[in-house]
Design a protein around this motif. Structure first.
Motif, PDB file in Angstrom:
ATOM      1  N   ASP A  84      13.633   0.636  11.082  1.00 47.20           N
ATOM      2  CA  ASP A  84      12.493   0.330  10.268  1.00 47.20           C
ATOM      3  C   ASP A  84      11.572   0.842  11.296  1.00 47.20           C
ATOM      4  O   ASP A  84      10.079   0.783  11.244  1.00 47.20           O
ATOM      5  N   SER A  85      11.514  -0.621  12.212  1.00 43.35           N
ATOM      6  CA  SER A  85      10.152  -0.880  12.897  1.00 43.35           C
ATOM      7  C   SER A  85       9.440   0.115  13.731  1.00 43.35           C
ATOM      8  O   SER A  85       8.423   1.181  14.185  1.00 43.35           O
ATOM      9  N   SER A  86      11.254   0.615  14.075  1.00 42.84           N
ATOM     10  CA  SER A  86      10.901   2.314  15.404  1.00 42.84           C
ATOM     11  C   SER A  86       9.988   3.207  14.203  1.00 42.84           C
ATOM     12  O   SER A  86       9.637   4.429  14.634  1.00 42.84           O
ATOM     13  N   LEU A  87      10.964   3.959  12.936  1.00 39.54           N
ATOM     14  CA  LEU A  87      10.064   4.578  11.742  1.00 39.54           C
ATOM     15  C   LEU A  87       8.349   3.927  11.878  1.00 39.54           C
ATOM     16  O   LEU A  87       7.642   4.787  11.735  1.00 39.54           O
ATOM     17  N   LEU A  88       8.568   2.995  11.053  1.00 43.17           N
ATOM     18  CA  LEU A  88       7.009   2.540  11.405  1.00 43.17           C
ATOM     19  C   LEU A  88       5.721   2.445  12.015  1.00 43.17           C
ATOM     20  O   LEU A  88       5.172   3.327  12.387  1.00 43.17           O
ATOM     21  N   ILE A  89       6.820   2.696  13.961  1.00 40.34           N
ATOM     22  CA  ILE A  89       5.347   2.668  14.740  1.00 40.34           C
ATOM     23  C   ILE A  89       5.437   3.934  14.922  1.00 40.34           C
ATOM     24  O   ILE A  89       4.335   4.571  15.819  1.00 40.34           O
ATOM     25  N   PHE A  90       6.871   4.465  15.059  1.00 40.91           N
ATOM     26  CA  PHE A  90       6.408   6.436  14.731  1.00 40.91           C
ATOM     27  C   PHE A  90       5.483   7.106  13.790  1.00 40.91           C
ATOM     28  O   PHE A  90       4.895   7.487  14.189  1.00 40.91           O
ATOM     29  N   GLY A  91       5.099   6.172  12.535  1.00 40.56           N
ATOM     30  CA  GLY A  91       4.413   6.702  11.399  1.00 40.56           C
ATOM     31  C   GLY A  91       2.889   6.810  11.923  1.00 40.56           C
ATOM     32  O   GLY A  91       1.726   7.251  11.616  1.00 40.56           O
ATOM     33  N   ARG A  92       2.733   5.806  12.123  1.00 41.75           N
ATOM     34  CA  ARG A  92       1.906   5.417  12.902  1.00 41.75           C
ATOM     35  C   ARG A  92       1.143   5.968  14.206  1.00 41.75           C
ATOM     36  O   ARG A  92      -0.048   6.536  14.152  1.00 41.75           O
ATOM     37  N   LEU A  93       1.893   6.197  15.479  1.00 39.50           N
ATOM     38  CA  LEU A  93       1.319   7.137  16.541  1.00 39.50           C
ATOM     39  C   LEU A  93       1.488   8.817  15.402  1.00 39.50           C
ATOM     40  O   LEU A  93       0.478   9.068  16.379  1.00 39.50           O
ATOM     41  N   LYS A  94       2.443   8.919  14.355  1.00 36.13           N
ATOM     42  CA  LYS A  94       1.737  10.529  13.856  1.00 36.13           C
ATOM     43  C   LYS A  94       0.810  10.520  13.766  1.00 36.13           C
ATOM     44  O   LYS A  94      -0.367  11.671  13.248  1.00 36.13           O
ATOM     45  N   ASP A  95       0.428   9.331  12.958  1.00 35.58           N
ATOM     46  CA  ASP A  95      -0.945   9.081  11.944  1.00 35.58           C
ATOM     47  C   ASP A  95      -2.009   9.237  13.103  1.00 35.58           C
ATOM     48  O   ASP A  95      -3.097   9.663  13.075  1.00 35.58           O
ATOM     49  N   GLY A  96      -2.494   8.853  14.159  1.00 30.14           N
ATOM     50  CA  GLY A  96      -3.047   9.086  14.766  1.00 30.14           C
ATOM     51  C   GLY A  96      -3.199  10.252  15.905  1.00 30.14           C
ATOM     52  O   GLY A  96      -4.276  10.692  16.166  1.00 30.14           O
ATOM     53  N   ILE A  97      -2.128  10.724  15.695  1.00 29.72           N
ATOM     54  CA  ILE A  97      -2.172  12.202  16.188  1.00 29.72           C
ATOM     55  C   ILE A  97      -3.034  13.502  15.515  1.00 29.72           C
ATOM     56  O   ILE A  97      -3.547  13.796  15.452  1.00 29.72           O
ATOM     57  N   TRP A  98      -2.624  13.098  14.246  1.00 29.81           N
ATOM     58  CA  TRP A  98      -3.096  13.496  13.158  1.00 29.81           C
ATOM     59  C   TRP A  98      -4.341  13.506  12.595  1.00 29.81           C
ATOM     60  O   TRP A  98      -5.915  14.239  12.743  1.00 29.81           O
ATOM     61  N   LYS A  99      -5.570  12.516  12.973  1.00 29.54           N
ATOM     62  CA  LYS A  99      -6.956  11.760  12.915  1.00 29.54           C
ATOM     63  C   LYS A  99      -7.190  12.543  14.464  1.00 29.54           C
ATOM     64  O   LYS A  99      -8.227  13.578  13.905  1.00 29.54           O
ATOM     65  N   LYS A 100      -6.375  12.307  16.012  1.00 32.29           N
ATOM     66  CA  LYS A 100      -6.961  12.952  16.540  1.00 32.29           C
ATOM     67  C   LYS A 100      -7.801  14.544  16.573  1.00 32.29           C
ATOM     68  O   LYS A 100      -8.666  15.109  16.932  1.00 32.29           O
ATOM     69  N   HIS A 101      -6.812  15.044  16.064  1.00 33.59           N
ATOM     70  CA  HIS A 101      -6.447  16.962  16.253  1.00 33.59           C
ATOM     71  C   HIS A 101      -7.323  17.137  14.855  1.00 33.59           C
ATOM     72  O   HIS A 101      -7.161  18.314  14.575  1.00 33.59           O
ATOM     73  N   LYS A 102      -7.625  16.619  14.253  1.00 34.52           N
ATOM     74  CA  LYS A 102      -8.362  16.429  12.075  1.00 34.52           C
ATOM     75  C   LYS A 102      -7.153  17.820  11.609  1.00 34.52           C
ATOM     76  O   LYS A 102      -7.622  18.789  11.202  1.00 34.52           O
TER      77      LYS A 102
END
Length: 120
Positions: A60-78
């Motif tokens: 669960d912790s791994s998925l939570l962290i990975f999800g946040r990292l992906k959210d950052g990627i989506w925002k960075k690239h709009k």
């Protein structure tokens, strides 16, 4: 038994023939460019590597962290997740293009490793 074998062979040949057909169809509107897909995919793979290196005992912790990292990627690239997933699905149906994208992903990851002197 021969009919089943013949039918199976015919279906197999049709699948091989259709998968080998590559036309110059244009991607649907909203499909991310090959370059943008390569950039996003390389960042996703790097994020996966970062989470794996953390060696967290909780999935669960791994998925939570990975999800946040992906959210950052989506925002960075709009890019929103729907556009990414639709583009990914399109390129998966076009193996030659997806192969080119992943060659570019590999180059991007190798360049990052050299630049930062790290191994992912």
């Amino acid at each position: 038994m021969r009919q089943i074998l013949s039918f199976s062979l015919l279906i197999g040949l049709i699948i091989v023939f259709l998968s080998g057909c590559e036309n110059d169809e244009k991607p649907p509107k909203g499909t991310l460019s090959e370059e943008k897909m390569a950039t996003i995919l390389s960042e996703i793979h790097i994020a996966e590597s970062r989470v794996t290196r953390l060696q967290l005992k909780s999935l669960d912790s791994s998925l939570l962290i990975f999800g946040r990292l992906k959210d950052g990627i989506w925002k960075k690239h709009k890019v929103d997740t729907l556009a990414y997933h639709n583009s990914y699905d399109y390129y998966m149906l076009h193996p030659k293009q997806m192969s080119k994208i992943y060659e570019n992903v590999q180059k991007k990851i190798e360049a990052r490793e050299k630049q930062k002197n790290i191994k992912l």
